[in-house]
Design an enzyme around this catalytic site. Structure first.
Site, PDB file in Angstrom:
ATOM      1  N   GLY A  36       0.777  -1.240   0.000  1.00 38.14           N
ATOM      2  CA  GLY A  36       0.000   0.000   0.000  1.00 38.14           C
ATOM      3  C   GLY A  36       0.804   1.283   0.000  1.00 38.14           C
ATOM      4  O   GLY A  36       0.299   2.318   0.427  1.00 38.14           O
ATOM      5  N   SER A  37       2.039   1.234  -0.520  1.00 33.73           N
ATOM      6  CA  SER A  37       2.800   2.495  -0.520  1.00 33.73           C
ATOM      7  C   SER A  37       2.256   3.472  -1.559  1.00 33.73           C
ATOM      8  O   SER A  37       2.254   4.688  -1.336  1.00 33.73           O
ATOM      9  CB  SER A  37       4.298   2.237  -0.743  1.00 33.73           C
ATOM     10  OG  SER A  37       4.564   1.908  -2.079  1.00 33.73           O
ATOM     11  N   ASN A  38       1.763   2.965  -2.682  1.00 31.59           N
ATOM     12  CA  ASN A  38       1.128   3.889  -3.645  1.00 31.59           C
ATOM     13  C   ASN A  38      -0.161   4.458  -3.068  1.00 31.59           C
ATOM     14  O   ASN A  38      -0.461   5.638  -3.265  1.00 31.59           O
ATOM     15  CB  ASN A  38       0.865   3.178  -4.976  1.00 31.59           C
ATOM     16  CG  ASN A  38       2.093   3.206  -5.878  1.00 31.59           C
ATOM     17  OD1 ASN A  38       2.470   4.266  -6.390  1.00 31.59           O
ATOM     18  ND2 ASN A  38       2.735   2.063  -6.034  1.00 31.59           N
ATOM     19  N   MET A  57      -2.955  -7.291  -7.821  1.00 27.28           N
ATOM     20  CA  MET A  57      -2.239  -8.317  -8.573  1.00 27.28           C
ATOM     21  C   MET A  57      -3.172  -9.299  -9.280  1.00 27.28           C
ATOM     22  O   MET A  57      -2.780 -10.419  -9.589  1.00 27.28           O
ATOM     23  CB  MET A  57      -1.243  -9.038  -7.649  1.00 27.28           C
ATOM     24  CG  MET A  57      -0.215  -8.103  -7.012  1.00 27.28           C
ATOM     25  SD  MET A  57       0.577  -6.920  -8.153  1.00 27.28           S
ATOM     26  CE  MET A  57       1.911  -7.935  -8.776  1.00 27.28           C
ATOM     27  N   ARG A  58      -4.390  -8.877  -9.557  1.00 25.31           N
ATOM     28  CA  ARG A  58      -5.290  -9.742 -10.331  1.00 25.31           C
ATOM     29  C   ARG A  58      -5.754  -9.025 -11.588  1.00 25.31           C
ATOM     30  O   ARG A  58      -5.615  -7.803 -11.701  1.00 25.31           O
ATOM     31  CB  ARG A  58      -6.479 -10.164  -9.486  1.00 25.31           C
ATOM     32  CG  ARG A  58      -6.062 -11.143  -8.390  1.00 25.31           C
ATOM     33  CD  ARG A  58      -7.257 -11.742  -7.729  1.00 25.31           C
ATOM     34  NE  ARG A  58      -6.836 -12.552  -6.604  1.00 25.31           N
ATOM     35  CZ  ARG A  58      -6.986 -13.873  -6.548  1.00 25.31           C
ATOM     36  NH1 ARG A  58      -7.538 -14.537  -7.529  1.00 25.31           N
ATOM     37  NH2 ARG A  58      -6.581 -14.528  -5.469  1.00 25.31           N
ATOM     38  N   HIS A 112       2.195   0.520 -13.207  1.00 23.26           N
ATOM     39  CA  HIS A 112       3.055  -0.640 -13.443  1.00 23.26           C
ATOM     40  C   HIS A 112       4.512  -0.186 -13.364  1.00 23.26           C
ATOM     41  O   HIS A 112       4.866   0.850 -13.932  1.00 23.26           O
ATOM     42  CB  HIS A 112       2.742  -1.238 -14.820  1.00 23.26           C
ATOM     43  CG  HIS A 112       3.529  -2.473 -15.085  1.00 23.26           C
ATOM     44  ND1 HIS A 112       3.235  -3.685 -14.478  1.00 23.26           N
ATOM     45  CD2 HIS A 112       4.616  -2.694 -15.854  1.00 23.26           C
ATOM     46  CE1 HIS A 112       4.115  -4.592 -14.880  1.00 23.26           C
ATOM     47  NE2 HIS A 112       4.964  -4.011 -15.714  1.00 23.26           N
TER      48      HIS A 112
END
Ligand code: GAR
Length: 211
Positions: free
Chosen positions: A14-16, A94-95, A113
């Site tokens: 969760g850094s973004n 990641m899905r 990305h």
């Protein structure tokens, strides 16, 4: 100023998400994170959201592999509709979302990305770039389509690969670039009209700046 309600989908640390919440402190930033969703019950991103007082829900992906079950996608769509979410932001999600999900959600769906797409799509883009020996790496924000990291490009940021980098040093430099790039790309998508022509996303302000 009116702020658009946005939701963040995250699978990991969760850094973004943190950088987006930081941007939200500026009253001039045009979005309000109204909901954070994760396909991972214990994702640290859910804790990041709750600490900031933002509603955070874990959705059971209901399926192994890279996709969610259609039940799980329906649950997400309902949660987004209930909160009148205007834009969906994938931040370390990641899905892969299905075509029917993407057709059902009306607003833009963005992803970040950690490579200069179209180079190095898929998993461990930073490792792929490092092993390939590129001199310049970076991050890309793009609109999500049915493919993996294939949608029209919104914004990119390049970073230099240093001679003494290892994979993690490079990944950290890319991550810092991501944290600057994503809030600005979200701002732009929400405030500047754009058209998508084939693969190219063109902001109207780019058109006028030429004249
Ligand atoms: C980020 O580097 C993001 O670009 C990447 O996962 C990391 C999530 O970090 N996303 C992808 O690789 C998607 N294909 P975060 O949870 O600290 O934001």
């Amino acid at each position: 100023m009116h702020r658009s309600a946005i939701a963040v989908l995250a699978s990991g640390r969760g850094s973004n998400l943190k950088s987006i919440l930081e941007a939200m402190k500026d009253p001039a930033w045009p979005a309000e994170v109204a909901l954070v969703l994760s396909d991972v019950q214990k994702a640290p991103a859910l804790g990041v959201a709750r600490e900031a007082g933002i509603e955070a829900i874990a959705i059971d992906p209901d399926r192994k592999g890279p996709r969610l079950s259609s039940n799980a996608e329906t649950t997400i769509l309902a949660a987004l509709a209930e909160r009148a979410i205007r834009c969906l932001v994938l931040a370390g999600f990641m899905r892969i979302l299905s075509r029917s999900f993407l057709r059902s959600f009306e607003g833009p769906v963005l992803n970040i990305h950690p490579s200069l797409l179209p180079a190095f799509p898929g998993l461990d883009a930073q490792g792929q770039a490092f092993r390939h020996g590129v001199r310049v790496a970076g991050a890309t924000v793009h609109l999500v389509d049915e493919g993996i990291d294939t949608g029209p490009i919104v914004a990119q940021s390049a970073v230099t690969v240093h001679a003494n980098d290892d994979r993690d040093a490079l990944a950290n430099r890319i991550l810092e670039a991501e944290h600057r790039l994503y809030p600005e790309a979200i701002r732009k998508v929400l405030t500047v009209p754009y058209v998508v022509e084939g693969r190219r996303l063109r902001f109207h302000e780019e058109e006028t700046s030429r004249s």
